[in-house]
Each structure stands twice: as C-alpha cells, then as structure tokens.
Design a protein around this motif. Structure first.
Motif, PDB file in Angstrom:
ATOM      1  N   VAL A 118       0.840  -1.204   0.000  1.00  0.00           N
ATOM      2  CA  VAL A 118       0.000   0.000   0.000  1.00  0.00           C
ATOM      3  C   VAL A 118       0.873   1.250   0.000  1.00  0.00           C
ATOM      4  O   VAL A 118       0.668   2.178  -0.788  1.00  0.00           O
ATOM      5  N   THR A 119       1.866   1.269   0.868  1.00  0.00           N
ATOM      6  CA  THR A 119       2.707   2.469   0.964  1.00  0.00           C
ATOM      7  C   THR A 119       3.632   2.600  -0.245  1.00  0.00           C
ATOM      8  O   THR A 119       4.044   3.712  -0.571  1.00  0.00           O
ATOM      9  N   TRP A 120       3.934   1.480  -0.920  1.00  0.00           N
ATOM     10  CA  TRP A 120       4.692   1.562  -2.174  1.00  0.00           C
ATOM     11  C   TRP A 120       3.893   2.350  -3.197  1.00  0.00           C
ATOM     12  O   TRP A 120       4.428   3.199  -3.895  1.00  0.00           O
ATOM     13  N   PHE A 121       2.578   2.086  -3.263  1.00  0.00           N
ATOM     14  CA  PHE A 121       1.734   2.829  -4.195  1.00  0.00           C
ATOM     15  C   PHE A 121       1.616   4.291  -3.782  1.00  0.00           C
ATOM     16  O   PHE A 121       1.609   5.177  -4.642  1.00  0.00           O
ATOM     17  N   VAL A 122       1.534   4.561  -2.491  1.00  0.00           N
ATOM     18  CA  VAL A 122       1.513   5.948  -2.014  1.00  0.00           C
ATOM     19  C   VAL A 122       2.818   6.643  -2.426  1.00  0.00           C
ATOM     20  O   VAL A 122       2.802   7.746  -2.986  1.00  0.00           O
ATOM     21  N   ASP A 123       3.939   5.988  -2.167  1.00  0.00           N
ATOM     22  CA  ASP A 123       5.245   6.529  -2.509  1.00  0.00           C
ATOM     23  C   ASP A 123       5.371   6.743  -4.015  1.00  0.00           C
ATOM     24  O   ASP A 123       5.709   7.831  -4.484  1.00  0.00           O
ATOM     25  N   THR A 124       5.079   5.709  -4.789  1.00  0.00           N
ATOM     26  CA  THR A 124       5.221   5.785  -6.241  1.00  0.00           C
ATOM     27  C   THR A 124       4.305   6.850  -6.833  1.00  0.00           C
ATOM     28  O   THR A 124       4.738   7.640  -7.681  1.00  0.00           O
ATOM     29  N   GLY A 125       3.065   6.890  -6.380  1.00  0.00           N
ATOM     30  CA  GLY A 125       2.136   7.907  -6.878  1.00  0.00           C
ATOM     31  C   GLY A 125       2.613   9.309  -6.575  1.00  0.00           C
ATOM     32  O   GLY A 125       2.546  10.211  -7.424  1.00  0.00           O
ATOM     33  N   THR A 126       3.126   9.501  -5.365  1.00  0.00           N
ATOM     34  CA  THR A 126       3.643  10.814  -4.982  1.00  0.00           C
ATOM     35  C   THR A 126       4.872  11.180  -5.804  1.00  0.00           C
ATOM     36  O   THR A 126       4.961  12.288  -6.358  1.00  0.00           O
ATOM     37  N   VAL A 127       5.819  10.250  -5.899  1.00  0.00           N
ATOM     38  CA  VAL A 127       7.066  10.508  -6.629  1.00  0.00           C
ATOM     39  C   VAL A 127       6.771  10.894  -8.073  1.00  0.00           C
ATOM     40  O   VAL A 127       7.247  11.925  -8.570  1.00  0.00           O
ATOM     41  N   TYR A 128       5.984  10.093  -8.755  1.00  0.00           N
ATOM     42  CA  TYR A 128       5.742  10.374 -10.173  1.00  0.00           C
ATOM     43  C   TYR A 128       4.820  11.565 -10.383  1.00  0.00           C
ATOM     44  O   TYR A 128       4.972  12.286 -11.377  1.00  0.00           O
ATOM     45  N   SER A 129       3.897  11.824  -9.470  1.00  0.00           N
ATOM     46  CA  SER A 129       3.085  13.037  -9.576  1.00  0.00           C
ATOM     47  C   SER A 129       3.976  14.273  -9.497  1.00  0.00           C
ATOM     48  O   SER A 129       3.804  15.233 -10.256  1.00  0.00           O
ATOM     49  N   LEU A 130       4.937  14.232  -8.583  1.00  0.00           N
ATOM     50  CA  LEU A 130       5.844  15.374  -8.428  1.00  0.00           C
ATOM     51  C   LEU A 130       6.848  15.470  -9.574  1.00  0.00           C
ATOM     52  O   LEU A 130       7.112  16.554 -10.094  1.00  0.00           O
ATOM     53  N   LYS A 131       7.420  14.324  -9.967  1.00  0.00           N
ATOM     54  CA  LYS A 131       8.422  14.338 -11.041  1.00  0.00           C
ATOM     55  C   LYS A 131       7.835  14.747 -12.385  1.00  0.00           C
ATOM     56  O   LYS A 131       8.547  15.297 -13.221  1.00  0.00           O
ATOM     57  N   LEU A 132       6.583  14.482 -12.598  1.00  0.00           N
ATOM     58  CA  LEU A 132       5.955  14.835 -13.870  1.00  0.00           C
ATOM     59  C   LEU A 132       5.369  16.244 -13.866  1.00  0.00           C
ATOM     60  O   LEU A 132       4.863  16.697 -14.886  1.00  0.00           O
ATOM     61  N   THR A 133       5.432  16.912 -12.707  1.00  0.00           N
ATOM     62  CA  THR A 133       4.880  18.261 -12.620  1.00  0.00           C
ATOM     63  C   THR A 133       5.916  19.235 -12.071  1.00  0.00           C
ATOM     64  O   THR A 133       6.757  19.721 -12.806  1.00  0.00           O
ATOM     65  N   VAL A 134       5.903  19.490 -10.788  1.00  0.00           N
ATOM     66  CA  VAL A 134       6.675  20.575 -10.198  1.00  0.00           C
ATOM     67  C   VAL A 134       8.131  20.242  -9.881  1.00  0.00           C
ATOM     68  O   VAL A 134       8.927  21.152  -9.658  1.00  0.00           O
ATOM     69  N   LEU A 135       8.494  18.967  -9.840  1.00  0.00           N
ATOM     70  CA  LEU A 135       9.874  18.599  -9.501  1.00  0.00           C
ATOM     71  C   LEU A 135      10.541  17.796 -10.619  1.00  0.00           C
ATOM     72  O   LEU A 135      11.255  16.821 -10.365  1.00  0.00           O
ATOM     73  N   GLN A 136      10.343  18.217 -11.858  1.00  0.00           N
ATOM     74  CA  GLN A 136      10.890  17.490 -12.998  1.00  0.00           C
ATOM     75  C   GLN A 136      12.400  17.322 -12.936  1.00  0.00           C
ATOM     76  O   GLN A 136      12.928  16.287 -13.315  1.00  0.00           O
ATOM     77  N   ASP A 137      13.101  18.318 -12.464  1.00  0.00           N
ATOM     78  CA  ASP A 137      14.566  18.276 -12.413  1.00  0.00           C
ATOM     79  C   ASP A 137      15.100  17.879 -11.039  1.00  0.00           C
ATOM     80  O   ASP A 137      16.296  18.019 -10.773  1.00  0.00           O
ATOM     81  N   LYS A 138      14.247  17.417 -10.153  1.00  0.00           N
ATOM     82  CA  LYS A 138      14.637  17.092  -8.783  1.00  0.00           C
ATOM     83  C   LYS A 138      14.150  15.685  -8.393  1.00  0.00           C
ATOM     84  O   LYS A 138      13.288  15.536  -7.518  1.00  0.00           O
ATOM     85  N   PRO A 139      14.706  14.630  -9.010  1.00  0.00           N
ATOM     86  CA  PRO A 139      14.194  13.282  -8.720  1.00  0.00           C
ATOM     87  C   PRO A 139      14.423  12.834  -7.277  1.00  0.00           C
ATOM     88  O   PRO A 139      13.585  12.129  -6.714  1.00  0.00           O
ATOM     89  N   LEU A 140      15.519  13.240  -6.651  1.00  0.00           N
ATOM     90  CA  LEU A 140      15.741  12.834  -5.259  1.00  0.00           C
ATOM     91  C   LEU A 140      14.828  13.580  -4.295  1.00  0.00           C
ATOM     92  O   LEU A 140      14.395  13.023  -3.286  1.00  0.00           O
TER      93      LEU A 140
END
Length: 171
Positions: free
Chosen positions: A34-56
């Motif tokens: 469950v938390t993997w999906f929370v983590d993955t959803g958050t990471v990719y939501s951010l990487k595809l929008t406001v944190l494109q150049d900040k993967p870490l």
C-alpha cells in the motif's frame, strides 16, 4: 473474529498454518505494498509536474508521505499485538527507524545517478527514468522494507502483548 478469518477457514490446513505463523510479516508486506503505491504515486506526480529536475527531492517527499501512512497502518494492524513502549516513545523510534530507512531507500538511486552517471545529459531521459524506477522504486524500497521489518520488531514494537491488552486496538 477478524475479517480475514472466513478466508483462512477455507484454506487447506498447511497453508492456513503457514499464513497464521507468518501473519505479522504478511500484514507488514501488505502495508508495504500500500505504501509503495503511495510513494510511487507521490514521486511520479511530483516528477511529472513541479519537480521534474529534482528526482531525489521527489523521492524524499514520496518516502516521507509513505512513512506517515506506514506508521498508522503498522501500528494499528501489522504490529497490533506488539508494543512495550509508551506511544510517544514508540512513534519517535518508528520515525527514527524510518529516517534511517529513507537513507537506505535513497542510496541505490543516488549511486545510479551520481556514481554510475545514469542521469541526463549523460544518458537519455527514458534511460534515467527506467534507472530511477529500478534503483529507487524496486531496489531501494525492497532494501528499506527488509530493514524496517527487522528494526520495527526489534526496537519499536519489541514485546508481544497479552491478548487483553490488544482488545482496544484494531485487529
């Protein structure tokens, strides 16, 4: 009687016994999924929008949100028959273990990005994305999950509670 009991009653005895013997690990793994999906959803939501150049940074925020969800689910479900500490002490230990686990989660992706150079402009954007997914979402999360299970049982929820003490908690 838990919601899971009717399902367990239908299983052959050998499987039922194995699931009951390892129920804590199974619950922990479900919380981890469950938390993997929370983590993955958050990471990719951010990487595809406001944190494109900040993967870490995106990875850190995803892990942080997943850690909060993990505390609640593990406390109330995975380790609901364990304890031994006052709630504030337990929470402090949980978040300390989880902070160390964040480092464990970040290490494989950081090595891929900065030691092996698997980042733009050294590689294509799709190559970096696949590398980030494999090193962060797969290797990092699995390593951190193993560390968390060991450390939570050992330090955060060290004692088996008497059945009377767990009746006020979610089963």
């Amino acid at each position: 009687m838990s919601m899971v009991q009717p399902v367990l009653d239908r299983l052959p005895q050998q499987y039922r016994a194995a699931l009951q013997q390892h129920s804590e690990l199974l619950k922990f793994a479900i919380v981890g999924a469950v938390t993997w999906f929370v983590d993955t959803g958050t990471v990719y939501s951010l990487k595809l929008t406001v944190l494109q150049d900040k993967p870490l940074t995106a990875r850190f925020l995803g892990v942080l949100l997943a850690t909060i969800v993990s505390y609640i689910l593990n406390r109330e479900w995975s380790f609901n028959t364990r304890g031994g500490r006052q709630r504030h002490h337990e929470a402090a230990l949980f978040f300390t273990v989880s902070a160390l686990a964040i480092v464990v989660t970040l290490l494989p992706q950081a090595v891929a990005l900065y030691v092996f150079g698997l980042r733009v402009p050294h590689v294509s954007a799709p190559t970096q994305a696949v590398s980030n997914f494999l090193s962060g979402q797969i290797v990092g999360v699995l390593l951190a999950m193993g560390f968390r299970f060991w450390a939570l049982r050992r330090f955060v929820f060290p004692d088996e509670l008497e059945p009377a003490l767990t009746t006020g908690r979610a089963a």
